[in-house]
Design an enzyme around this catalytic site. Structure first.
Site, mmCIF file in Angstrom:
data_model
loop_
_atom_site.group_PDB
_atom_site.id
_atom_site.type_symbol
_atom_site.label_atom_id
_atom_site.label_comp_id
_atom_site.label_asym_id
_atom_site.label_seq_id
_atom_site.Cartn_x
_atom_site.Cartn_y
_atom_site.Cartn_z
ATOM 1 N N ALA A 86 67.025 -6.552 44.349
ATOM 2 C CA ALA A 86 68.027 -7.000 45.321
ATOM 3 C C ALA A 86 67.517 -6.866 46.754
ATOM 4 O O ALA A 86 67.830 -7.702 47.611
ATOM 5 C CB ALA A 86 69.317 -6.200 45.145
ATOM 6 N N GLY B 21 68.999 -2.340 44.519
ATOM 7 C CA GLY B 21 67.748 -1.680 44.145
ATOM 8 C C GLY B 21 66.557 -2.527 44.560
ATOM 9 O O GLY B 21 66.606 -3.270 45.555
ATOM 10 N N ASN B 22 65.488 -2.428 43.777
ATOM 11 C CA ASN B 22 64.218 -3.078 44.138
ATOM 12 C C ASN B 22 64.328 -4.595 44.227
ATOM 13 O O ASN B 22 63.915 -5.201 45.216
ATOM 14 C CB ASN B 22 63.149 -2.708 43.104
ATOM 15 N N GLY C 241 74.534 -4.133 43.345
ATOM 16 C CA GLY C 241 73.351 -3.304 43.090
ATOM 17 C C GLY C 241 72.283 -3.624 44.112
ATOM 18 O O GLY C 241 71.846 -4.771 44.216
ATOM 19 N N LYS D 80 57.823 -6.861 23.065
ATOM 20 C CA LYS D 80 58.480 -5.744 23.750
ATOM 21 C C LYS D 80 58.052 -4.449 23.080
ATOM 22 O O LYS D 80 57.843 -4.415 21.861
ATOM 23 C CB LYS D 80 60.006 -5.897 23.641
HETATM 24 P P1 NAD Z 1 66.794 -0.844 40.335
HETATM 25 O O1 NAD Z 1 67.022 0.325 39.443
HETATM 26 O O2 NAD Z 1 65.777 -0.753 41.423
HETATM 27 O O3 NAD Z 1 68.182 -1.267 41.040
HETATM 28 C C1 NAD Z 1 69.404 -1.289 40.400
HETATM 29 C C2 NAD Z 1 70.453 -0.852 41.424
HETATM 30 O O4 NAD Z 1 71.751 -1.072 40.860
HETATM 31 C C3 NAD Z 1 70.374 0.644 41.778
HETATM 32 O O5 NAD Z 1 70.347 0.798 43.182
HETATM 33 C C4 NAD Z 1 71.651 1.228 41.169
HETATM 34 O O6 NAD Z 1 72.166 2.315 41.921
HETATM 35 C C5 NAD Z 1 72.581 0.025 41.199
HETATM 36 N N1 NAD Z 1 73.689 0.086 40.260
HETATM 37 C C6 NAD Z 1 73.714 0.572 38.990
HETATM 38 N N2 NAD Z 1 74.933 0.427 38.462
HETATM 39 C C7 NAD Z 1 75.712 -0.156 39.409
HETATM 40 C C8 NAD Z 1 77.064 -0.570 39.441
HETATM 41 N N3 NAD Z 1 77.889 -0.384 38.395
HETATM 42 N N4 NAD Z 1 77.534 -1.148 40.567
HETATM 43 C C9 NAD Z 1 76.724 -1.320 41.648
HETATM 44 N N5 NAD Z 1 75.420 -0.950 41.648
HETATM 45 C C10 NAD Z 1 74.938 -0.369 40.543
HETATM 46 O O7 NAD Z 1 66.498 -2.076 39.374
HETATM 47 P P2 NAD Z 1 65.783 -3.458 39.721
HETATM 48 O O8 NAD Z 1 64.360 -3.341 39.342
HETATM 49 O O9 NAD Z 1 66.165 -3.898 41.075
HETATM 50 O O10 NAD Z 1 66.468 -4.402 38.625
HETATM 51 C C11 NAD Z 1 67.816 -4.842 38.781
HETATM 52 C C12 NAD Z 1 68.187 -5.747 37.612
HETATM 53 O O11 NAD Z 1 67.290 -6.849 37.575
HETATM 54 C C13 NAD Z 1 68.088 -5.090 36.232
HETATM 55 O O12 NAD Z 1 69.069 -5.645 35.404
HETATM 56 C C14 NAD Z 1 66.711 -5.509 35.753
HETATM 57 O O13 NAD Z 1 66.635 -5.519 34.342
HETATM 58 C C15 NAD Z 1 66.629 -6.917 36.311
HETATM 59 N N6 NAD Z 1 65.271 -7.403 36.504
HETATM 60 C C16 NAD Z 1 64.427 -6.752 37.351
HETATM 61 C C17 NAD Z 1 63.132 -7.222 37.514
HETATM 62 C C18 NAD Z 1 62.173 -6.543 38.467
HETATM 63 O O14 NAD Z 1 61.081 -7.082 38.691
HETATM 64 N N7 NAD Z 1 62.522 -5.413 39.018
HETATM 65 C C19 NAD Z 1 62.681 -8.360 36.801
HETATM 66 C C20 NAD Z 1 63.582 -9.013 35.960
HETATM 67 C C21 NAD Z 1 64.875 -8.523 35.805
#
Ligand code: NAD
Length: 356
Positions: free
Chosen positions: A185, A182-183, A180, A80
């Site tokens: 989800a 985001g990407n 949540g 990391k």
């Molecule tokens: P992202 O930033 O695109 O999405 C996160 C979403 O959560 C945002 O829309 C944000 O507004 C929302 N959010 C934040 N706090 C909140 C709350 N208290 N209640 C409701 N919604 C809330 O992030 P992502 O890339 O989709 O990643 C989401 C999670 O998955 C993170 O924990 C990340 O570490 C994990 N993750 C992501 C990936 C990846 O490829 N993107 C890979 C492994 C793990």
């Protein structure tokens, strides 16, 4: 020197430090274990208040990557990176070029990619100085945003959990509460909609909610109400630590499976889930699609089909984790750790034999 004790206790190989004040860089790279291959993990940009906090964070995160990649069957170790800076105000090309020289100085023992606070453009700047970076934009031959593959992998893990909970891996008609939007989800939701599931979605941002509102069979709830939603599956896809003493009694689901990292606030919360009769998909098993995606970019043109086929094996890995937990009478979180440790132990055994 608490961190040196932590490194010794958890088997870390290396902690590297880079300072370049002229370019605004103070950075750390932790390499936990390279038994299975070069260490890989994203670079986080975060303004930690103290060096001790930053170092403990990068050490813990690198160890978690060893477990995630080992359990996912990837030939990668855990590493990391961390640049101590504010991602909203401090990022410059000079910073990332300097950091790229730091990565290069490790000679390929560490391969970097995106993490919290970083984006694909930042990886392009790092790539000016080192080949040991993945997650580059697709137009540059890279694998692009990993979130699509992460969502696909969570969907596979959820199907395996459904099988354990209800005797069928179909999610048709199942109600999935997504925290949540985001990407990761968004990708998960697309697979769930295609599979005929109903969605209950929350987010703290309106634009995210607007995107969800356009999906079929989808309702929206306020952020705090998601814990009380009557559903079959709760899918944490935002923050870590959401499965805790306060939230667990409120959950009205039979499966927890989502993309968020570090979902359990404490190890005891895994036992609390067992006591509530909830099947818990360990986060690092469910969300390994992202690291799998970048793995298929290392040293070759990105192989999307290979990445997708490997990510689909999260279904089988999840089944193995659930079976180990069942057979050994341990939590699924413990079973996931055991699976990763068994793979590492087997590989270390081979390493000894090979060197004779
Ligand atoms: P992202 O930033 O695109 O999405 C996160 C979403 O959560 C945002 O829309 C944000 O507004 C929302 N959010 C934040 N706090 C909140 C709350 N208290 N209640 C409701 N919604 C809330 O992030 P992502 O890339 O989709 O990643 C989401 C999670 O998955 C993170 O924990 C990340 O570490 C994990 N993750 C992501 C990936 C990846 O490829 N993107 C890979 C492994 C793990």
């Amino acid at each position: 020197m608490e961190f040196i004790e932590y490194m010794q206790a958890s088997g870390h190989e290396e902690l590297a430090v880079w300072t370049d004040p002229a370019n605004g860089v103070k950075a750390f790279i932790a390499i936990h274990d390279r038994t299975l291959g070069p260490s890989l993990g994203g670079t986080r940009i975060w303004p930690h208040p103290s060096d001790e906090d930053a170092i403990m964070d990068v050490l813990r995160l690198s160890r978690a990557m060893t477990y995630k990649s080992a359990a996912a069957g990837l030939n990668l170790g855990g590493g990391k990176g961390l640049i101590v800076a504010d991602p909203r105000t401090d990022k410059t090309e000079a910073m990332f070029r300097s950091y790229g020289r730091f990565v290069e100085s490790l000679g390929g023992r560490y391969v970097t990619t995106e993490d919290v606070g970083a984006n694909a453009q930042n990886m392009v700047w790092i790539a000016e100085e080192t080949p040991h970076v993945v997650g580059l934009p697709e137009e540059l031959g890279g694998s692009g945003n990993p979130a699509g593959m992460t969502g696909f992998g969570v969907f596979q893990g959820m199907r395996a959990c459904a099988e354990a909970a209800w005797g069928s891996d179909s999610l048709e008609g199942r109600r999935v509460a997504i925290q949540g939007f985001g990407n990761a989800a968004s990708s998960l939701a697309a697979h769930l909609v295609e599979a005929g599931a109903e969605l209950i979605v929350t987010d703290i941002h309106d634009d995210a909610l607007q995107r969800a509102a356009g999906l079929p069979r989808t309702s929206l709830v306020a952020p705090d109400a998601i814990y009380d939603a009557e559903c079959d599956v709760f899918a944490p896809c935002a923050l870590g630590g959401v499965l805790n003493e306060a939230t667990l009694p409120r959950l009205r689901c039979q499966v927890v499976c989502g993309a968020a990292n570090n979902q359990l606030a404490t190890p005891e919360d895994a036992q609390r889930l067992v006591e509530r009769g909830i099947v818990y998909a360990p986060d690092f098993i469910a969300n390994a699609g992202g690291v799998t995606n970048v793995y298929f970019e290392i040293g070759q043109p990105y192989d999307r089909e290979g990445a997708r086929a490997h990510t689909a094996t999260i279904y089988d890995t999840m089944q193995r984790v659930l079976a180990i937990a069942d057979a050994e009478g341990i939590t699924t979180a413990e079973a996931a750790n055991r699976l990763a440790e068994e793979r590492l132990t087997a590989a270390r055994g081979h390493a000894v034999l090979d060197s004779r």
